[in-house]
Design a protein around this motif. Structure first.
Motif, mmCIF file in Angstrom:
data_model
loop_
_atom_site.group_PDB
_atom_site.id
_atom_site.type_symbol
_atom_site.label_atom_id
_atom_site.label_comp_id
_atom_site.label_asym_id
_atom_site.label_seq_id
_atom_site.Cartn_x
_atom_site.Cartn_y
_atom_site.Cartn_z
ATOM 1 N N TYR A 1 99.769 132.860 77.942
ATOM 2 C CA TYR A 1 99.405 131.925 79.002
ATOM 3 C C TYR A 1 99.007 130.591 78.375
ATOM 4 N N GLN A 2 99.524 129.515 78.937
ATOM 5 C CA GLN A 2 99.182 128.179 78.457
ATOM 6 C C GLN A 2 98.657 127.351 79.624
ATOM 7 N N ILE A 3 97.424 126.846 79.481
ATOM 8 C CA ILE A 3 96.810 126.002 80.508
ATOM 9 C C ILE A 3 96.708 124.591 79.947
ATOM 10 N N SER A 4 97.326 123.638 80.640
ATOM 11 C CA SER A 4 97.430 122.277 80.115
ATOM 12 C C SER A 4 96.922 121.254 81.121
ATOM 13 N N PHE A 5 96.233 120.251 80.587
ATOM 14 C CA PHE A 5 95.794 119.102 81.380
ATOM 15 C C PHE A 5 96.088 117.858 80.543
ATOM 16 N N PRO A 6 97.319 117.332 80.638
ATOM 17 C CA PRO A 6 97.759 116.232 79.770
ATOM 18 C C PRO A 6 96.875 114.996 79.834
ATOM 19 N N GLU A 7 96.257 114.729 80.982
ATOM 20 C CA GLU A 7 95.432 113.528 81.112
ATOM 21 C C GLU A 7 94.296 113.508 80.093
ATOM 22 N N LEU A 8 93.791 114.702 79.722
ATOM 23 C CA LEU A 8 92.715 114.794 78.735
ATOM 24 C C LEU A 8 93.203 115.420 77.429
ATOM 25 N N GLN A 9 94.510 115.559 77.311
ATOM 26 C CA GLN A 9 95.131 116.097 76.094
ATOM 27 C C GLN A 9 94.573 117.474 75.728
ATOM 28 N N ILE A 10 94.390 118.316 76.745
ATOM 29 C CA ILE A 10 93.900 119.676 76.526
ATOM 30 C C ILE A 10 95.024 120.663 76.826
ATOM 31 N N SER A 11 95.257 121.569 75.908
ATOM 32 C CA SER A 11 96.252 122.620 76.098
ATOM 33 C C SER A 11 95.797 123.847 75.316
ATOM 34 N N GLU A 12 95.510 124.933 76.028
ATOM 35 C CA GLU A 12 94.998 126.149 75.393
ATOM 36 C C GLU A 12 95.884 127.339 75.738
ATOM 37 N N LYS A 13 96.038 128.249 74.772
ATOM 38 C CA LYS A 13 96.885 129.428 74.956
ATOM 39 C C LYS A 13 96.092 130.700 74.711
ATOM 40 N N ASN A 14 96.508 131.770 75.391
ATOM 41 C CA ASN A 14 95.954 133.089 75.107
ATOM 42 C C ASN A 14 96.855 134.139 75.730
ATOM 43 N N GLU A 15 96.618 135.397 75.352
ATOM 44 C CA GLU A 15 97.501 136.466 75.796
ATOM 45 C C GLU A 15 97.295 136.839 77.260
ATOM 46 N N ASN A 16 96.153 136.477 77.848
ATOM 47 C CA ASN A 16 95.981 136.699 79.282
ATOM 48 C C ASN A 16 95.324 135.480 79.910
ATOM 49 N N ARG A 17 95.435 135.378 81.212
ATOM 50 C CA ARG A 17 94.996 134.168 81.904
ATOM 51 C C ARG A 17 93.488 133.955 81.806
#
Length: 325
Positions: free
Chosen positions: A266-282
């Motif tokens: 799972y990848q959660i991204s918020f480009p406006e703040l340059q945040i992108s985090e990944k993990n195996e579950n949500r």
């Protein structure tokens, strides 16, 4: 199993000093907490490190990694009652399990123990340089698992003093706690409670009146048009507020981060703040996203503005998103 210990120079030497009824004695509960915390931290570091080295393991390798994790234990090789010092080494027992992919265990296990010693038993743990370096290598979930047991059971308490060293005659190193919340949050992000029940997620398209009715007590649904089960929870991750340094930070508008699944993560991204985090579950991806956002907000509130143009632009955008209070 036949046990063989590594040489003393590769061991960790620890000493516990506590006072009970005005006498220098060692409290059993304190000792038990220390040993349990060290073992949990070691196992978590082994798992985090192997996940980095083998990000997409085959089914056969997964079984071997699971076996390795179960064998990752710390042992007491020596106990000096006079000075109350313990010699800690990894379990190098010869397993009956047939490793095929991980065929260099005699070298791998001491290597992982040395990594644990250099990472956790490090006198620079509470420095910005260490926190920045470790946050680049291990994600929020991994840092929580590695450092929380040691922090809660050993560092953040007043019942005893904990010393460590790489030689039995030089057990004089200590961890010193910090009041720097930004630094601590970067090292050990705040944890978020997991949901207790697994629920299925659906896309649902409805015919309704005003959009605000969707969230009111008397919604005016006229007709459900489509209801479709999702293979993954890909609905946006939305935040109206975030707990940072024991206070709620409100946003001027609801933050809506995009959620995707790439390479099984799972990848959660918020480009406006340059945040992108990944993990195996949500859930864990959301936790990592919150931790990254909390660190950014802490830096912003502390006035730690860099002269770098990109950082200034980033903080200006964050300022727009945080509600004035």
């Amino acid at each position: 199993m036949q046990t063989s210990f590594i040489q003393p120079e590769n061991a960790i030497y620890i000493s516990i000093k506590t006072v009970v009824k005005s006498q220098e004695l060692v409290d059993i509960n304190s000792l038990a907490k220390v040993l349990t915390a060290l073992n949990a931290s070691f196992q978590s570091l082994v798992q985090a490190e192997m996940n980095i080295r083998y990000s997409n393991p085959t089914s056969g390798l997964k079984k071997e990694l699971k076996q390795l994790f179960s064998e990752s234990r710390l042992l007491i090789a020596d106990f000096d009652f006079n000075r109350f010092t313990l010699t800690i080494v990894p379990d190098l027992s010869v397993s009956k399990f047939a490793y095929r992919k991980l065929n260099q265990l005699p070298e791998l296990k001491p290597e992982l123990f040395e990594l644990f010693s250099n990472t956790v038993f490090n006198t620079t743990v509470f420095t910005s340089a260490f926190a920045e370096q470790i946050s680049k290598k291990y994600n929020a979930k991994e840092r929580i698992a590695i450092f929380t047991p040691v922090y809660e059971a050993i560092i953040n308490q007043n019942d005893f003093v904990f010393y460590f060293g790489n030689e039995p005659s030089l057990i004089n190193n200590r961890w010193f706690n910090t009041d720097d919340k930004e630094l601590l949050t970067n090292l050990i992000p705040e944890q978020i409670k997991k949901t207790k029940e697994q629920v299925e997620t659906y896309y649902q398209y409805v015919k309704t009146g005003e959009e605000s009715d969707l969230f009111g007590k008397r919604s005016k649904y006229k007709k459900v048009l489509i209801k479709e089960a999702l293979q993954h929870d890909l609905y946006p991750y939305q935040l109206q507020k975030l707990r940072v340094n024991r206070k709620n930070v409100l946003f001027s508008k609801q933050l809506s981060a995009a959620v995707a699944v790439k390479d099984g993560l799972y990848q959660i991204s918020f480009p406006e703040l340059q945040i992108s985090e990944k993990n195996e579950n949500r859930i864990e991806a959301e936790k990592a996203f919150d931790a990254a956002l909390a660190v950014l907000i802490s830096r912003f509130e502390k006035g730690n503005w860099s002269t770098d143009q990109k950082t200034q632009t980033l903080f200006l955008k964050l300022k727009e998103l945080i509600a004035e209070g």
